[in-house]
Design a protein around this motif. Sequence first.
Motif, PDB file in Angstrom:
ATOM      1  N   TRP A 127       0.867  -1.214   0.171  1.00 19.92           N
ATOM      2  CA  TRP A 127       0.148   0.226   0.095  1.00 19.92           C
ATOM      3  C   TRP A 127       1.009   1.262  -0.002  1.00 19.92           C
ATOM      4  CZ3 TRP A 127      -5.235   0.537  -0.761  1.00 19.92           C
ATOM      5  CH2 TRP A 127      -5.713   1.733  -0.706  1.00 19.92           C
TER       6      TRP A 127
ATOM      7  N   VAL B 116       2.423   4.794   0.628  1.00 20.88           N
ATOM      8  CA  VAL B 116       2.039   6.056   1.600  1.00 20.88           C
ATOM      9  C   VAL B 116       2.755   7.072   0.922  1.00 20.88           C
ATOM     10  CG1 VAL B 116       2.469   6.962   3.946  1.00 20.88           C
ATOM     11  CG2 VAL B 116       1.423   4.885   3.669  1.00 20.88           C
TER      12      VAL B 116
ATOM     13  N   ASN C  10       2.771  11.825   0.968  1.00 19.76           N
ATOM     14  CA  ASN C  10       2.050  13.074   1.340  1.00 19.76           C
ATOM     15  C   ASN C  10       1.317  12.797   2.964  1.00 19.76           C
ATOM     16  OD1 ASN C  10       1.114  12.454  -1.646  1.00 19.76           O
ATOM     17  ND2 ASN C  10       1.953  14.554  -1.474  1.00 19.76           N
ATOM     18  N   TYR C  11       2.038  12.178   3.662  1.00 19.90           N
ATOM     19  CA  TYR C  11       1.344  11.861   5.018  1.00 19.90           C
ATOM     20  C   TYR C  11       1.326  12.990   5.714  1.00 19.90           C
ATOM     21  CZ  TYR C  11       0.223   9.213   9.176  1.00 19.90           C
ATOM     22  OH  TYR C  11      -0.202   9.003  10.312  1.00 19.90           O
TER      23      TYR C  11
ATOM     24  N   GLU D 133      -2.323  -6.252   5.491  1.00 18.34           N
ATOM     25  CA  GLU D 133      -1.307  -5.572   5.002  1.00 18.34           C
ATOM     26  C   GLU D 133      -1.075  -3.913   5.536  1.00 18.34           C
ATOM     27  OE1 GLU D 133       0.902  -7.478   3.575  1.00 18.34           O
ATOM     28  OE2 GLU D 133      -0.301  -9.077   2.758  1.00 18.34           O
TER      29      GLU D 133
ATOM     30  N   ILE E   7       4.868   2.870  10.277  1.00 17.89           N
ATOM     31  CA  ILE E   7       4.808   3.015   8.756  1.00 17.89           C
ATOM     32  C   ILE E   7       6.034   2.710   8.299  1.00 17.89           C
ATOM     33  CG2 ILE E   7       4.583   4.784   6.820  1.00 17.89           C
ATOM     34  CD1 ILE E   7       2.208   6.034   8.648  1.00 17.89           C
TER      35      ILE E   7
ATOM     36  N   LYS F 215      10.496  -5.186   2.995  1.00 20.91           N
ATOM     37  CA  LYS F 215      11.665  -4.499   2.216  1.00 20.91           C
ATOM     38  C   LYS F 215      11.274  -3.292   2.350  1.00 20.91           C
ATOM     39  CE  LYS F 215      10.908  -7.468  -1.359  1.00 20.91           C
ATOM     40  NZ  LYS F 215      11.097  -7.782  -2.495  1.00 20.91           N
TER      41      LYS F 215
ATOM     42  N   PHE G  34       9.749   3.815  -3.419  1.00 19.33           N
ATOM     43  CA  PHE G  34       9.326   3.582  -4.733  1.00 19.33           C
ATOM     44  C   PHE G  34       9.291   4.929  -5.464  1.00 19.33           C
ATOM     45  CE2 PHE G  34       7.601  -0.773  -5.187  1.00 19.33           C
ATOM     46  CZ  PHE G  34       8.101  -1.312  -4.347  1.00 19.33           C
TER      47      PHE G  34
ATOM     48  N   GLU H  78       7.028   6.825  -8.341  1.00 17.27           N
ATOM     49  CA  GLU H  78       6.144   6.629  -9.528  1.00 17.27           C
ATOM     50  C   GLU H  78       6.475   7.559 -10.835  1.00 17.27           C
ATOM     51  OE1 GLU H  78       2.006   6.079  -8.296  1.00 17.27           O
ATOM     52  OE2 GLU H  78       2.182   7.513  -6.719  1.00 17.27           O
TER      53      GLU H  78
ATOM     54  N   LYS I  97       7.646  10.201  -4.786  1.00 18.30           N
ATOM     55  CA  LYS I  97       8.040   9.254  -4.008  1.00 18.30           C
ATOM     56  C   LYS I  97       7.036   8.491  -3.040  1.00 18.30           C
ATOM     57  CE  LYS I  97      12.708  10.193  -2.985  1.00 18.30           C
ATOM     58  NZ  LYS I  97      13.748  10.763  -2.223  1.00 18.30           N
ATOM     59  N   ILE I  98       7.018   7.344  -3.272  1.00 18.13           N
ATOM     60  CA  ILE I  98       5.801   6.652  -2.351  1.00 18.13           C
ATOM     61  C   ILE I  98       6.799   5.591  -1.232  1.00 18.13           C
ATOM     62  CG2 ILE I  98       4.109   6.739  -3.893  1.00 18.13           C
ATOM     63  CD1 ILE I  98       4.217   3.893  -4.309  1.00 18.13           C
ATOM     64  N   TRP I  99       6.175   5.460  -0.177  1.00 20.96           N
ATOM     65  CA  TRP I  99       6.669   4.462   0.826  1.00 20.96           C
ATOM     66  C   TRP I  99       5.742   3.203   0.837  1.00 20.96           C
ATOM     67  CZ3 TRP I  99      11.420   4.223   2.834  1.00 20.96           C
ATOM     68  CH2 TRP I  99      11.622   3.191   4.006  1.00 20.96           C
ATOM     69  N   PRO I 100       6.458   1.881   0.728  1.00 21.54           N
ATOM     70  CA  PRO I 100       5.555   0.980   0.717  1.00 21.54           C
ATOM     71  C   PRO I 100       5.173   0.357   1.913  1.00 21.54           C
ATOM     72  CG  PRO I 100       7.778   0.372   0.229  1.00 21.54           C
ATOM     73  CD  PRO I 100       7.458   1.681   0.355  1.00 21.54           C
ATOM     74  N   VAL I 101       4.114   0.210   2.433  1.00 26.72           N
ATOM     75  CA  VAL I 101       3.282  -0.324   3.549  1.00 26.72           C
ATOM     76  C   VAL I 101       2.835  -1.721   3.341  1.00 26.72           C
ATOM     77  CG1 VAL I 101       1.839  -0.223   5.405  1.00 26.72           C
ATOM     78  CG2 VAL I 101       2.967   1.823   4.974  1.00 26.72           C
ATOM     79  N   ALA I 102       3.249  -2.736   3.927  1.00 31.85           N
ATOM     80  CA  ALA I 102       2.854  -4.146   4.011  1.00 31.85           C
ATOM     81  C   ALA I 102       2.806  -4.852   5.298  1.00 31.85           C
ATOM     82  CB  ALA I 102       3.513  -4.641   2.646  1.00 31.85           C
ATOM     83  N   ASN I 103       2.524  -5.983   5.604  1.00 34.79           N
ATOM     84  CA  ASN I 103       2.702  -6.687   6.674  1.00 34.79           C
ATOM     85  C   ASN I 103       2.375  -5.980   7.980  1.00 34.79           C
ATOM     86  OD1 ASN I 103       5.126  -7.625   4.660  1.00 34.79           O
ATOM     87  ND2 ASN I 103       3.930  -9.242   5.555  1.00 34.79           N
ATOM     88  N   TYR I 104       1.416  -4.832   7.828  1.00 36.50           N
ATOM     89  CA  TYR I 104       1.422  -3.911   9.110  1.00 36.50           C
ATOM     90  C   TYR I 104       1.013  -4.707  10.310  1.00 36.50           C
ATOM     91  CZ  TYR I 104       0.679   0.379  11.758  1.00 36.50           C
ATOM     92  OH  TYR I 104       0.714   1.323  12.520  1.00 36.50           O
TER      93      TYR I 104
ATOM     94  N   GLU J  10       6.809  12.884   3.183  1.00 39.28           N
ATOM     95  CA  GLU J  10       6.021  11.687   2.563  1.00 39.28           C
ATOM     96  C   GLU J  10       5.647  10.752   3.677  1.00 39.28           C
ATOM     97  OE1 GLU J  10       5.100  12.432  -0.402  1.00 39.28           O
ATOM     98  OE2 GLU J  10       6.528  13.863  -1.109  1.00 39.28           O
ATOM     99  N   ARG J  11       6.163  10.450   4.524  1.00 38.30           N
ATOM    100  CA  ARG J  11       5.914   9.295   5.447  1.00 38.30           C
ATOM    101  C   ARG J  11       6.385   9.670   7.072  1.00 38.30           C
ATOM    102  NH1 ARG J  11      10.358   8.641   5.897  1.00 38.30           N
ATOM    103  NH2 ARG J  11      11.840   7.330   4.825  1.00 38.30           N
TER     104      ARG J  11
END
Lengths: 244, 244
Positions: A166, A168, A170-171, A231, B147, B153, B157, B159, B164-171, B231-232
């Motif tokens: 997912w 994230v 612009n938090y 996730e 976050i 990993k 990322f 776009e 820039k985006i920060w991946p969130v998974a397995n939270y 961004e995060r």
Amino acid sequence: MTQNIYDNPQFFAGYATLDRSVKGLDGAPEWPALRQMLPAPQGKQIVDLGCGYGWFCRWAQQQGAAHVLGLDVSEKMLARAREMTPETGITYQQADLETLTLKSESLDLAYSSLALHYLQNIDGLFSVLFQALKPGGKLVFSAEHPIFTAAMKQGWFLEQDGQKIWPVANYQQEGERLSNWFADGVKKQHRKLATWINALIAAGFVIEQLDEWGPDAAQIAANPALGEEKERPMLFLLSAYKPG
Amino acid sequence: MTQNIYDNPQFFAGYATLDRSVKGLDGAPEWPALRQMLPAPQGKQIVDLGCGYGWFCRWAQQQGAAHVLGLDVSEKMLARAREMTPETGITYQQADLETLTLKSESLDLAYSSLALHYLQNIDGLFSVLFQALKPGGKLVFSAEHPIFTAAMKQGWFLEQDGQKIWPVANYQQEGERLSNWFADGVKKQHRKLATWINALIAAGFVIEQLDEWGPDAAQIAANPALGEEKERPMLFLLSAYKPG
């Protein structure tokens, strides 16, 4: 003035198809966790902020609440709620939650499910609720989680190994986010979890419990589509109280 | 037992090059926000959990603290802290924060900067700190934000539009995360923000303020590399107190 997307016919029709609209509380996978945060409704004066079809109002009434006030910005929602409500002891009333007034120390419980992230200003509402609650009274609510609302473009990415991620971004940039959920241009407000919590504390509340909700193994087994909710949290649930 | 990565020579050497190692508190962009959460150190009994080079201990002593106890798992860190410390009124001591004991109601302030996310168990430490604080005493700490730590990993990322985006998974999957930060296999613990907050409340603390820290415009102007921190949140800062 908060956008009243629920009176948009396309949105209203789409919303009506959701499990939580058709099945009520039991159609909302976070309901067991939210219910656990609630005091027993018996004999309580309760307000439901953004009551929709009135599922929670009727549940609270069936549990023995003294009185439940169901507030919603949408007259269409309230009309449907009144049709579906044979119980006495529930009052449905149109209200904009950003300009709400409530009688001082009149309530035992303020409840809200997935409504407050539509509000541009929550500080005023939290002050109104704090003043309207009796000492020891509780505020229990759910809202969209800022991890879910942060990015301007919201949606899953798939990594090469199949892992869903997912995005994230612009938090730190709080404010309006537009989504296309049953209708184009549904406006919601992104605010940091810290902003929610600090606003409650500033209004006088004591934080009691935070739940960044995710499904448990049994829920995923019964409904595999819920798996992706592990996730990242889509919702948070929060309980706070007015010190006695 | 918490991993003691700070005694790994490669890690120790790398860590020594960080702005926050070379410049001390002023090399940490979140310090102004963290400092704002602190009570005035004058006359206070203070513990610093994971004191590293002792920058905070010396600052608190210079601000007039009655006594500062600097605890760290790393003997190498403590040796460096002692070398750098001309002040009296500071005691440095080796300690594993997961098995710490402290004298009852002996402290006014427990402080920790970016150390607690290494601990496998925080419930025990929070109970020890609650018992060690005097009524009205405060716990103020920073830790890596979930976050930041959620995905197995971790990394940006980009776009197609350059966002820039920060991946969130397995939270929802709390526990060990491995990162390669100055050394391979640095172990830290991912835990939800809800888990941190509920653990504090369970220990008896009242939540006072949460800051999901991000840089302000002036900080980004002075150090453009900080821009991505908008961004995060990489860190959160939290203050809680023991009710009087």
